[in-house]
Design a protein around this motif. Sequence first.
Motif, PDB file in Angstrom:
ATOM      1  N   GLU A   1     -38.081  12.659 -81.688  1.00 53.73           N
ATOM      2  CA  GLU A   1     -39.411  13.045 -82.376  1.00 53.73           C
ATOM      3  C   GLU A   1     -39.964  11.865 -82.806  1.00 53.73           C
ATOM      4  N   LYS A   2     -41.554  11.628 -82.202  1.00 57.24           N
ATOM      5  CA  LYS A   2     -42.649  11.088 -82.571  1.00 57.24           C
ATOM      6  C   LYS A   2     -43.810  11.577 -83.534  1.00 57.24           C
ATOM      7  N   ASN A   3     -43.889  10.779 -84.500  1.00 54.77           N
ATOM      8  CA  ASN A   3     -45.306  10.921 -84.238  1.00 54.77           C
ATOM      9  C   ASN A   3     -46.111   9.667 -84.495  1.00 54.77           C
ATOM     10  N   LYS A   4     -47.199  10.318 -83.824  1.00 54.67           N
ATOM     11  CA  LYS A   4     -48.311   9.033 -83.236  1.00 54.67           C
ATOM     12  C   LYS A   4     -50.193   9.969 -83.738  1.00 54.67           C
ATOM     13  N   PRO A   5     -50.366   8.987 -84.228  1.00 51.50           N
ATOM     14  CA  PRO A   5     -51.403  10.052 -84.896  1.00 51.50           C
ATOM     15  C   PRO A   5     -52.664  10.368 -83.345  1.00 51.50           C
ATOM     16  N   GLN A   6     -53.572  11.381 -83.740  1.00 49.32           N
ATOM     17  CA  GLN A   6     -54.843  11.317 -82.347  1.00 49.32           C
ATOM     18  C   GLN A   6     -56.212  11.728 -82.772  1.00 49.32           C
ATOM     19  N   GLN A   7     -56.782  11.244 -82.450  1.00 48.41           N
ATOM     20  CA  GLN A   7     -58.473  11.487 -83.148  1.00 48.41           C
ATOM     21  C   GLN A   7     -59.413  11.996 -82.047  1.00 48.41           C
TER      22      GLN A   7
END
Length: 613
Positions: free
Chosen positions: A120-126
């Motif tokens: 799992e990877k957490n990557k913020p998205q706009q």
Amino acid sequence: MMSGSVIENDEALWKTLANFDETIQSEKLCLDEEHFPGKAVQQVYHMPDIITVRVQTDSDSFQDIVVKIERPMYQKPFLGGFKNRITGVEFHNAGSQTIPKKRPDKGIQLFCRETQTVFEKNKPQQTKNTMSTQMTKVGLYVSNRTDKIIIPGKYLTAEEYHKRRLEAVIVLQTYFRRWYAIKIVKNLREERRLRLVWEAQEELRREKEKEEKLRREHERRLNPKTKEDFELLYHALELWRQEETERIDRTLTGAERKAAFCGLLEQETQLISSIGRHKLNADEENQQKAILHFLCKCAQPKRWKAYDGKITEMDTQYTLCARELLEIYRSISMNDIPKDERIDVLLTLKCTVKKHECKLTQEIVELIDREVDLMSREVKECNLEGLRKRICTLFLQYIKTPKFNPEVARVLKVPPDPLKLYRNVNFCHSCENHLPSTEFPFLANSRTAGRCHSCCKLDNEALRRESFLKYKLILKNLRKSEADYQDDAKIVFLVQHQDLQYMIENIWGCQSAISACSDLYDLVLVRWDKQHEWSPWNTILLTEDEADAHLKLSSLEKAYEAPFIHRINHKHIQAKNYFAQIPAMAPFLHRSDNQASPNEFLTTTPIPVGTKP
């Protein structure tokens, strides 16, 4: 059946004279000696890979079919079954002979760990947010009261921008360096303060230790108790006599000088007499302490160490008996006790010694009865001292007899074999007595026994009056420090305090090799190279602080200059030349492989003797 006819049961098969082209049908064929004259041979049957099977297709027609035998490449699984409890026959469930179908290999790995593991990877998205603006137009008025007018300023080039950044960085570095310098100075000031406090404490500690040493030495001179104390007294007496002799020689002449020497001799005689009286009192006290120590050692319980490290103690009947005798001896040795208690102690002693009938116990009983009779007649205590000493002496002899006190046998130093008494016996030419070898001082370079300890002590008290206490302390500290290394050091236990005195006085000059400190109470001998065991050719004389710093060095070549190292090596050569006369030191001299021979050192390092650091 043979050729359609039934063979009787009692008819042998070989009697039928069947031909090779005839067929014999049997439900059960028993091949034994009754039917065949020869012994039947059983052969192992191997099924062929291809067999021919005849199948009846019609009532009168048959067909031969070729059957290929497929041998199983795996062991059939046990599918269960049951057992007939009457006949004992086991029946297994049938299994299919069909080979399991294999999945075709597609050349692709279908199962792997990567496909079954989730990362799992957490990557913020706009996300996009659609906005709209409203402007004035025909039919719509939008107020501009909250609008701001932006006026463009002076344009900055990249060079000007980086220049401003550099100036700001320089300002930041200036303030940081100022703060860091203040911090360093503060730490240095604190370290200096702590160093001064530590030096003051160390100086105070040294002064206290020196005062304590002087106080102990003064106390030992006022109340001497041991041999070392009387050595200090005689040494101080000799120093005083030398000072008075020098003063008389310097200030007086003629008849006055002779009169002064006569007065000095008389004073010296009185002082020697006073020292002798102190010595008699000290010997009596030491003898009483030695007796009590001997009896306490006999009365100690058996001790051993368990696997868990605990000490276990056990009293036997012999240790209890020894303890009872110890308590009785302490009681009869006490002075100034009431009369009733003294009589009770004597009666207890009388009952104890009456258990064994012999001449010694009879004499003790007679003396006890005599003292009780004299005490009943109100005889003074001072007149009974001799009688009481005789009782104590005889009772001590009773205690030291293994027949009456079995526990004393393991403490007595008398060998069980009388012939051993005649071994290792030497003759003292001074007192003309034959004494055991333990009563003679053997120096490192001595080849004969010489004089015994008593004669050497008497000669020292009469003539030289030297004190070996300082050298004994240095040797004691040296042996203790070498024992802490736990590297099986041997040379240090062969050297005596006389050899150590020669080394310190003639080789090292009674001073530290670094600071030239001449106080022997502060000097210690340590290893020159701590990787090798201590020896007279691997040592250096330093103060305690210098020795601690020396043992922390990792490389002698980096810590000391070459002339100093050469000077120390020259002293080691002198020690080698002195101890090379001893046969017991020869193996240790040859074992020092890292050092060159004395001749090589003498040719390569010609440093004069007595050069000071």
